[in-house]
Design a protein around this motif. Structure first.
Motif, PDB file in Angstrom:
ATOM      1  N   UNK A  81       0.834  -1.203   0.000  1.00  0.00           N
ATOM      2  CA  UNK A  81       0.000   0.000   0.000  1.00  0.00           C
ATOM      3  C   UNK A  81       0.867   1.251   0.000  1.00  0.00           C
ATOM      4  N   UNK A  82       1.901   1.255   0.831  1.00  0.00           N
ATOM      5  CA  UNK A  82       2.746   2.436   0.884  1.00  0.00           C
ATOM      6  C   UNK A  82       3.457   2.660  -0.449  1.00  0.00           C
ATOM      7  N   UNK A  83       3.986   1.581  -1.053  1.00  0.00           N
ATOM      8  CA  UNK A  83       4.709   1.730  -2.316  1.00  0.00           C
ATOM      9  C   UNK A  83       3.766   2.196  -3.418  1.00  0.00           C
ATOM     10  N   UNK A  84       2.548   1.700  -3.395  1.00  0.00           N
ATOM     11  CA  UNK A  84       1.568   2.140  -4.395  1.00  0.00           C
ATOM     12  C   UNK A  84       1.336   3.640  -4.284  1.00  0.00           C
ATOM     13  N   UNK A  85       1.178   4.102  -3.049  1.00  0.00           N
ATOM     14  CA  UNK A  85       0.964   5.531  -2.849  1.00  0.00           C
ATOM     15  C   UNK A  85       2.171   6.324  -3.329  1.00  0.00           C
ATOM     16  N   UNK A 112       7.422   0.717 -13.088  1.00  0.00           N
ATOM     17  CA  UNK A 112       7.593   0.202 -14.447  1.00  0.00           C
ATOM     18  C   UNK A 112       6.278  -0.250 -15.053  1.00  0.00           C
ATOM     19  N   UNK A 113       5.226  -0.305 -14.241  1.00  0.00           N
ATOM     20  CA  UNK A 113       3.931  -0.723 -14.793  1.00  0.00           C
ATOM     21  C   UNK A 113       3.278   0.498 -15.423  1.00  0.00           C
ATOM     22  N   UNK A 114       2.959   0.426 -16.685  1.00  0.00           N
ATOM     23  CA  UNK A 114       2.487   1.640 -17.386  1.00  0.00           C
ATOM     24  C   UNK A 114       1.158   2.119 -16.813  1.00  0.00           C
ATOM     25  N   UNK A 115       1.077   3.443 -16.663  1.00  0.00           N
ATOM     26  CA  UNK A 115      -0.139   4.022 -16.097  1.00  0.00           C
ATOM     27  C   UNK A 115      -1.339   3.818 -17.021  1.00  0.00           C
ATOM     28  N   UNK A 116      -1.058   3.603 -18.325  1.00  0.00           N
ATOM     29  CA  UNK A 116      -2.164   3.493 -19.275  1.00  0.00           C
ATOM     30  C   UNK A 116      -3.128   2.389 -18.890  1.00  0.00           C
ATOM     31  N   UNK A 117      -2.589   1.304 -18.339  1.00  0.00           N
ATOM     32  CA  UNK A 117      -3.459   0.190 -17.954  1.00  0.00           C
ATOM     33  C   UNK A 117      -4.488   0.645 -16.932  1.00  0.00           C
ATOM     34  N   UNK A 118      -3.968   1.385 -15.945  1.00  0.00           N
ATOM     35  CA  UNK A 118      -4.886   1.815 -14.894  1.00  0.00           C
ATOM     36  C   UNK A 118      -5.867   2.843 -15.415  1.00  0.00           C
ATOM     37  N   UNK A 119      -5.367   3.721 -16.263  1.00  0.00           N
ATOM     38  CA  UNK A 119      -6.283   4.747 -16.788  1.00  0.00           C
ATOM     39  C   UNK A 119      -7.403   4.101 -17.578  1.00  0.00           C
ATOM     40  N   UNK A 120      -7.043   3.043 -18.327  1.00  0.00           N
ATOM     41  CA  UNK A 120      -8.089   2.336 -19.066  1.00  0.00           C
ATOM     42  C   UNK A 120      -9.112   1.748 -18.104  1.00  0.00           C
ATOM     43  N   UNK A 121      -8.638   1.169 -17.028  1.00  0.00           N
ATOM     44  CA  UNK A 121      -9.574   0.559 -16.081  1.00  0.00           C
ATOM     45  C   UNK A 121     -10.446   1.615 -15.423  1.00  0.00           C
ATOM     46  N   UNK A 122      -9.866   2.788 -15.130  1.00  0.00           N
ATOM     47  CA  UNK A 122     -10.664   3.861 -14.505  1.00  0.00           C
ATOM     48  C   UNK A 122     -11.789   4.271 -15.447  1.00  0.00           C
ATOM     49  N   UNK A 123     -11.419   4.347 -16.735  1.00  0.00           N
ATOM     50  CA  UNK A 123     -12.440   4.753 -17.697  1.00  0.00           C
ATOM     51  C   UNK A 123     -13.567   3.733 -17.758  1.00  0.00           C
ATOM     52  N   UNK A 148     -14.651   2.313 -15.220  1.00  0.00           N
ATOM     53  CA  UNK A 148     -15.436   2.462 -14.008  1.00  0.00           C
ATOM     54  C   UNK A 148     -14.948   1.641 -12.822  1.00  0.00           C
ATOM     55  N   UNK A 149     -13.730   1.135 -12.889  1.00  0.00           N
ATOM     56  CA  UNK A 149     -13.228   0.344 -11.753  1.00  0.00           C
ATOM     57  C   UNK A 149     -12.736   1.267 -10.646  1.00  0.00           C
ATOM     58  N   UNK A 150     -12.981   0.860  -9.406  1.00  0.00           N
ATOM     59  CA  UNK A 150     -12.536   1.640  -8.260  1.00  0.00           C
ATOM     60  C   UNK A 150     -11.051   1.412  -7.992  1.00  0.00           C
ATOM     61  N   UNK A 151     -10.423   2.255  -7.111  1.00  0.00           N
ATOM     62  CA  UNK A 151      -8.984   2.104  -6.865  1.00  0.00           C
ATOM     63  C   UNK A 151      -8.629   0.740  -6.302  1.00  0.00           C
ATOM     64  N   UNK A 152      -9.495   0.183  -5.421  1.00  0.00           N
ATOM     65  CA  UNK A 152      -9.196  -1.124  -4.850  1.00  0.00           C
ATOM     66  C   UNK A 152      -9.121  -2.190  -5.918  1.00  0.00           C
ATOM     67  N   UNK A 153     -10.112  -2.185  -6.833  1.00  0.00           N
ATOM     68  CA  UNK A 153     -10.135  -3.206  -7.872  1.00  0.00           C
ATOM     69  C   UNK A 153      -8.922  -3.073  -8.775  1.00  0.00           C
ATOM     70  N   UNK A 154      -8.571  -1.815  -9.082  1.00  0.00           N
ATOM     71  CA  UNK A 154      -7.406  -1.590  -9.940  1.00  0.00           C
ATOM     72  C   UNK A 154      -6.184  -2.212  -9.283  1.00  0.00           C
ATOM     73  N   UNK A 177      -5.936  -4.581  -6.993  1.00  0.00           N
ATOM     74  CA  UNK A 177      -5.922  -6.028  -6.845  1.00  0.00           C
ATOM     75  C   UNK A 177      -5.818  -6.759  -8.174  1.00  0.00           C
ATOM     76  N   UNK A 178      -6.586  -6.313  -9.195  1.00  0.00           N
ATOM     77  CA  UNK A 178      -6.631  -7.156 -10.392  1.00  0.00           C
ATOM     78  C   UNK A 178      -5.686  -6.708 -11.491  1.00  0.00           C
ATOM     79  N   UNK A 179      -5.159  -5.477 -11.400  1.00  0.00           N
ATOM     80  CA  UNK A 179      -4.277  -5.065 -12.492  1.00  0.00           C
ATOM     81  C   UNK A 179      -2.840  -4.929 -12.009  1.00  0.00           C
ATOM     82  N   UNK A 180      -2.656  -4.124 -10.957  1.00  0.00           N
ATOM     83  CA  UNK A 180      -1.285  -3.813 -10.550  1.00  0.00           C
ATOM     84  C   UNK A 180      -0.605  -5.014  -9.904  1.00  0.00           C
TER      85      UNK A 180
END
Lengths: 294, 639, 403
Positions: free
Chosen positions: A107-111, A181-192, A194-200, A202-205
């Motif tokens: 959690x800390x590293x993610x932040x 090193x994990x590209x932000x684009x993946x997360x941005x796609x998931x946000x679009x 409608x996925x919440x931060x928790x889901x992002x 757990x299932x992507x990062x």
């Protein structure tokens, strides 16, 4: 295309030769430990040289082959004291420290990796800085905090707290570097979508960061599994000792029983090897699929 | 744009209020504590005078009966709450405790519950003996508080030898009044009132407000400090006079009891090692100079603390006034998610690491050692002396009589140099070899990779206590494996631990073996983050393997490897175990690293302050390194 | 509501008797293993079974390496044991640190003191106060292989002759194997000549002429070649067990490592011809039973200390634990008298010197070991000890100077 045939490829046999040589260099002292453990005796074996040793005699002395195979040391280690109980304590403490340490570090590293906030660089530096103060001099202050103030002496949770905190700085740095090193684009796609931060998280990062998590899990586990002096000082009951404390009974003071210590060391190393075998597959999974293009 | 002027009036107002609360309120609280402490000290000093007088009286008594007579006479000439006990060995010689009558009347053997008295007498005897031999100064009398009363124990001497103890309970005497906070409160209100008035009247410009609030703050603080210091001076003078009065009274009483012509009562005003403080002359008058000096000292200390608080208050005023607090508050709120994520990790680290750390730094400015652990740190303050001794000693090497170089291995700079060489060689080896192995093990299609990987982490998996000692055994001159191999190839066996360089090699070999698996695992994991198609593209472009390595692999590894390298440097720098187990600093302390030296200073030489300074210097060196390394590689920035 | 009452009653019914049954206990820490541990636990069980024992004792084994640190961390903060058993070498430091060991002079009268071997009581006395009751002592003596050497030498002259006769470098045989790289062992020579490391006022005497003479004798022995180079304890054990070294200077800890089948004997260390026939005086390590300064039951703790250092317990510890008790009466027991090892060490302890228990001892080892290594590498003993003296003096002074 045509170019792929010209590619340089080191022949595998060279790599194997190099690896075998390295393995011999690596395993040689371990073989000595096994020899001492299997010898059934207690002395730290010294090369046994006859009078006027020839080159052959010397070569034989250098080889860690036990002169006799006896399992008495192993049996004594497990039966003369509650070694199994101590190993169980060590396992609980190490696994607890791993879970707590990895969870807090993730959690800390993610932040640190994803959010920009004031004090970010200072926070990362402070983790680094916390490793710089020499630890051998902090036993008594730690005792005051854990045993006196928190009242956690002779409990496994006290040790879990100390070990988890010890392993967090490295884990945060390692994980943050990996998350970067994990590209932000993946997360941005998931946000679009409608996925919440928790889901992002757990299932992507997390799945993409498996190697780093494997490394930090192994590191946290080792920190908790091998530590001696803090465990020996905080525990006041015999059935609360951990494995390193139990091992030290064999070699402290005037009498050194190396046979038992070697056998105990081998027994204590087996769980680590098993853990590594299990974590290996996560260690070598990665972005080989090129999932960015999508 | 027009919102700012009213806001800055409030902000400066709040800042002024906070600043005054801290400076005046804090100052008043601080001084109240200081005044109570001073009063306590005066009571103790008067009690010590009484006790010393009694000790001298009893010491003169020729035999036990005379002792009892003297004690009874003393009791009669002193206030009713006084209690005296004289102990010699395990016998209670004389007592005026009401409980010690009838069956329990003196003389008798001490009861089991009275063991602490016996131990106390022994401690005083040991203290007197140590001080006579010139050892580290130890207390020769002990004082305990019981509310306003004091229990003082002084040694009983006969023919120059300590035979027992005189224990006296001096009852409380009237205490002086408490100073009211009225002045501080009035100053606070006055300053705020003036500010509000001024803020209403003056044009609302930040500069004007700043000047006005600063001026008001300084005025209020100055008045406050002046008043307090004067009150302190008066209290001090009263205390001195009371002490002189006590001395005169005791001299009088002792003279009537013993009939002695002249007595040096001033020698009864002593510190805990029974050294006279010199404030009172023999005749019971106050030594002007000494009195003035003591008062100055008190005032100076108070002034220092008040200045510190004032500075703090001023900082608050400035920060709040210019909007700093406002900004921090807003940042906290807008980033609260991030802070929530990192809070547990940061709190744990802060508590378990930084608390001991700050204690260590405080310790490094003192002369704390095993003989003075019971004294408060403020009395042991030596400032930067420890640092001066460590860093100022440049005597690393000198020429001996017969011309060869003699190294001073205990010198900081030698140890520092050795530690740096040790760290660099180990990290370079560990990282290079680990990375190389990871690259080899990452080759596609290589057989048996899992088996290799497991075997290669064995050094990390085994407890390093036994493997380090096996390595040490391998370097044994006669029977060690390394020398055997050398002999097979026809070389002369070496005595590895006899020279610094070869001793260093043994430690390097051991730690090299122990450290590469970790770097190998980290590199393996880091290599996984590089997408394979990058290599494909480069190959298609015709890049050689080396070019691929430099352009793709290395930069991609940086975010994961650089932290590992920095931490590896820090851990190796402080690697206590290996040096301790393998070379133990041999020969002659030449292969010690900074951390083992610090450990020895703390736990063998018992110089805690010095060792803390050593540890702080280690920390500072690593901090400088970490900052520079970070700046160079920008590891904290995202890619 | 009724269910709640039932649950409450059940809880109270379990908790209250539980707390009532929780009695006071004396916690005793030790670092024994194997035979000594079982002997000690037998003694504790016997003590707990006595009818007049008010508070029972609960022993805890602590690894030796962590013992001193545990005591220093736990006891001053009130969390340690009531009793602990440890050697006297850290005692001075604990007394100076305060709040760790309790002085027991008050409980001890001359009769009780007189029951023990006088030097063992001296070992536990610091600045005139007694801090523990002596439990057992350890000294080094001459251990020899009876098959290779029937009668052990009585003087150093004999020793050199016998050792040289039994040495054969080519075959890897050495007449005498001992840890002469370890200052603890070499102190037996230094003390024999009349030297030592501290004087009565704890001032260092490293470069006293007697010390230098003792080291010169050691160098003579090394040059004569009947001792192995770089003697580690593992090497000495293996040499003795392979019957390649008939004589060893070592203590009772060595006997546990002797291979079965070797007929060994224990004899007193030889007298030193070069010192006018004075005996070698090894350092005595005395294990004392200490009462913790923070114990809530100091009287009861002392009762246990008295029992465990008494005759009944002493016989068990001697015969089963293979210890050498400090109580004189134990050696009147016929079984103990018939034991050659125990009698031999009893004889040796008569000339042993208690190892100094002052706090400054911990800073002595480093310069002493360095000096000894230099001497063994061929440097002049006088120079080496001069350097050691200066280093030790500097460290001792650093603790004594006032601000």
């Amino acid at each position: 295309m045509a170019g792929s045939h010209r590619e340089e490829r080191t022949p595998h046999w060279i790599l194997h030769a190099f690896l075998v040589a390295t393995v011999i260099y690596t395993v040689y002292p371990v073989l000595w430990v096994i020899t001492i453990a299997l010898s059934g005796k207690q002395s730290l074996a010294i090369a046994d040289l006859p009078a006027d040793p020839t080159k052959l005699d010397r070569a034989r002395a250098v080889l860690p082959w036990p002169t006799r195979f006896a399992f008495s040391n192993f049996i004594s280690v497990m039966t003369d004291q509650p070694f199994a109980r101590w190993m169980l304590n060590s396992a609980i403490v190490a696994i607890g420290a791993t879970i707590v340490g990895v969870a807090l570090s993730c959690t800390a590293a993610y932040a640190f990796s994803r959010f920009k906030f004031p004090g970010r660089r200072f926070g990362m530096m402070s983790f680094l800085v916390s490793q710089m103060f020499p630890g051998t001099l902090t036993l008594i202050p730690l005792y005051i905090i854990i045993v006196q103030w928190l009242g956690l002496g002779s409990t496994l949770s006290g040790l879990v707290i100390v070990y988890a905190t010890t392993s967090i700085p490295f884990s945060v740095w390692m994980l943050k570097g990996y998350f970067d090193t994990i590209p932000k684009e993946l997360e941005e796609a998931a946000v679009m979508e409608g996925a919440g931060p928790g889901k992002i998280f757990w299932s992507i990062v997390l799945p993409l960061a498996k190697p780093a998590i494997a490394i930090t899990a192994l590191f946290s586990f080792m920190t908790g599994w091998n530590e001696f002096i803090q465990a020996a000082t905080f525990m006041d009951k015999e059935d609360m000792y951990t494995a390193p404390v139990g091992l030290r009974f064999f070699v402290g003071g005037f009498q050194q029983q190396w046979g038992y210590f070697a056998a105990g060391s081998i027994i204590v190393s087996i769980p680590v090897v098993l853990l590594f075998l299990y974590l290996q597959k996560y260690l070598v999974s990665g972005l080989t699929a090129g999932s960015v293009k999508g | 744009m027009n919102e700012r002027p009213p806001a800055s009036r409030t902000r400066f107002g709040v800042g002024l209020l906070l600043g005054l609360v801290v400076a005046l309120g804090g100052g008043w609280a601080l001084l109240r504590g200081a005044r109570a402490q001073l009063e306590d000290d005066w009571i103790t000093r008067r009690a010590i005078v009484a006790a010393n007088a009694l000790g001298a009286l009893v010491g003169q008594a020729p035999d036990d009966a005379a002792v009892r007579k003297a004690v009874t006479a003393w009791q009669e000439t002193h206030p009713p709450g006084t209690r005296v006990r004289v102990i010699r060995g395990t016998t209670l010689e004389a007592s005026t405790e009401p409980a010690d009558t009838g069956e329990k009347a003196a003389p008798r053997r001490l009861a089991r519950e009275e063991k602490p008295l016996y131990d106390q007498a022994q401690r005083l005897r040991a203290g007197v003996d140590t001080n006579r031999e010139g050892g580290a100064p130890k207390p020769e009398l002990e004082v305990e508080r019981e509310g306003g009363a004091r229990r003082v124990a002084v040694p009983l001497e006969a023919d120059g030898k300590v035979t027992g103890m005189v224990h006296v309970l001096v009852p409380a005497d009237a205490s002086t009044g408490r100073r009211s906070p009225l002045q501080a409160v009035l100053l606070l209100f006055g300053a705020m009132l003036l500010y509000v008035l001024g803020a209403w009247l003056l044009p609302p410009r930040a500069a004007l407000l700043a000047v006005a609030s600063t001026a008001l703050f300084c005025l209020a603080a100055a008045f406050f400090v002046g008043g307090e210091l004067r009150a302190l001076g008066l209290a001090e003078r009263d205390g001195q006079r009371a002490l002189a009065g006590t001395v005169a009274a005791e001299v009088d009483r002792t003279r009537t009891l013993t009939g002695a012509a002249t007595l040096d009562g001033g020698a009864w005003d002593t510190d805990l090692t029974r050294k006279p403080r010199g404030l009172i002359t023999g005749a019971g008058a106050i030594d002007r100079e000494k009195g003035e000096a003591e008062a100055q000292e008190i005032r100076r200390r108070a002034l220092r603390s008040l200045m510190a608080l004032g500075a703090l208050g001023f900082v608050l005023l400035v920060v709040v006034g210019f909007g700093g607090a406002n900004r921090v508050g807003r940042a906290l709120v807008s980033n609260r998610q991030a802070y929530a994520y990192i809070a547990p990790a940061i709190i744990g680290t802060t508590l378990l690491v930084f608390f001991p750390f700050f204690y260590g730094i405080a310790l490094s400015f003192t002369d704390s050692n095993i003989y003075n652990t019971n004294l408060p740190l403020s009395e042991l303050w030596v400032g930067l002396r420890n640092y001066g001794t460590i860093l100022g000693d440049f005597g690393v090497v000198r020429r001996a009589a017969d011309g060869h170089w003699v190294f001073n291995y205990l010198n900081f700079y030698w140890t520092f140099l050795f530690t740096v060489i040790w760290t660099i060689t180990n990290v370079v080896w560990g990282v290079s070899f680990g990375l190389l192995l990871a690259l080899v093990l990452n080759t596609k299609g290589l057989a048996l990779r899992p088996i290799y990987r497991v075997l290669l982490i064995l050094p990390w998996a085994m407890p390093n206590y036994i493997t380090a000692l096996i390595w040490k055994g391998m370097f044994h001159r006669q029977f060690g494996v390394v020398n055997q191999v050398l002999a097979i190839f026809g070389f002369e066996p070496l005595s590895w631990f006899d020279r610094p360089f070869t001793s260093f090699l043994t430690a390097l070999a051991t730690n090299g073996w122990l450290s590469f698996p970790f770097m190998m695992v980290v590199s393996l994991g880091a290599l996984q983050s590089i997408p394979a198609d990058l290599y494909e593209a480069a190959r298609v472009d015709g890049a050689s393997r080396w070019q691929q390595f430099r352009a793709i692999t290395l930069p991609s590894l940086k975010p994961a490897l650089v932290p590992a390298v920095i931490l590896s440097v820090v851990w190796t720098f402080n690697m206590f175990n290996i040096i301790y187990l393998v070379t133990a600093g041999e020969p002659g302390g030449s292969t010690e690293i900074l951390i083992t030296q610090a450990y020895k200073y703390a736990f063998q030489r018992y110089q805690y302050g010095y060792a803390a300074a050593y540890a702080t210097i280690i920390f500072a060196i690593l901090l400088v390194y970490g900052t520079i390394q970070n700046r160079v590689t920008r590891a904290t920035e995202a890619l | 509501m009724r269910n709640l009452l039932v649950v409450l009653a059940a809880v109270v019914g379990v908790v209250v008797p539980g707390t009532a049954a929780a009695q006071a206990k004396l916690v005793a820490w030790h670092s024994y293993r194997g035979g000594e541990k079982s002997a000690f636990e037998k003694v504790v069980a016997a003590y707990n079974a006595r009818p007049d024992t008010k508070i029972k004792v609960d022993p805890l084994a602590v690894p030796f390496d962590a013992f001193a640190d545990k005591i220093s961390a736990a006891v001053p903060r009130g969390k340690g044991p009531d009793i602990f058993i440890y050697a006297q070498d850290r005692m001075g430091g604990w007394v100076e640190a305060g709040n760790t060991v309790e002085p027991i002079d008050f409980y001890v009268d001359d009769a009780l003191k007189g029951r023990f071997i006088p030097t063992t009581v001296e070992a536990l006395t610091y600045r005139g106060n007694l801090y523990g009751l002596p439990l057992d002592y350890k000294v080094i003596a001459l251990i020899h292989n009876k098959k290779l050497l029937k009668t052990p030498p009585k003087t150093t002259g004999e020793l050199v002759k016998v050792a040289q006769g039994l040495t054969s470098k080519g075959a890897g045989k050495f007449g005498l194997a001992w840890s002469y790289g370890d200052f603890y062992y070499v102190a037996s020579l230094l003390n024999g000549f009349g030297g030592g490391v501290f004087d009565k006022s704890t001032r260092p005497t490293m470069n006293a002429p007697e010390n230098v003479k003792a080291l010169e004798l050691l160098v003579k022995w090394e040059k004569a070649g009947f001792m192995p180079a770089e003697p580690s304890s593992a090497l000495i054990t293996s040499l003795f067990n392979e019957e390649k070294a008939p004589m060893v200077f070592s203590g009772p800890w060595f006997l546990g490592e002797v291979a079965s089948g070797i007929d060994y004997g224990v004899a007193p260390l030889p007298t030193i011809d070069e010192a006018g026939g004075k005996p070698m005086r090894p350092w005595m390590t005395v294990e004392g039973v200490f009462v913790s300064a923070q114990s809530q039951h100091k009287d009861a703790a002392f009762e246990f200390a008295k029992y465990v250092t008494g005759a009944e317990a002493g016989k068990v510890m001697a015969l089963e634990g293979r210890q050498s008790p400090a109580l004189k009466a134990v050696y009147d027991d016929p079984k103990v008298q018939a034991d050659p090892v125990l009698s031999a060490f009893r004889k040796q302890v008569e000339v042993a010197v208690p190892m100094p228990n002052v706090a400054e001892m911990t800073m002595m080892w480093s310069p002493a070991t360095t000096a000894l290594n230099k001497v063994n590498a061929g440097n002049s003993p006088k120079e080496a000890m001069d350097v050691a003296q200066k280093a030790l003096q500097k460290d001792v002074d650093a603790l004594r100077k006032k601000k």
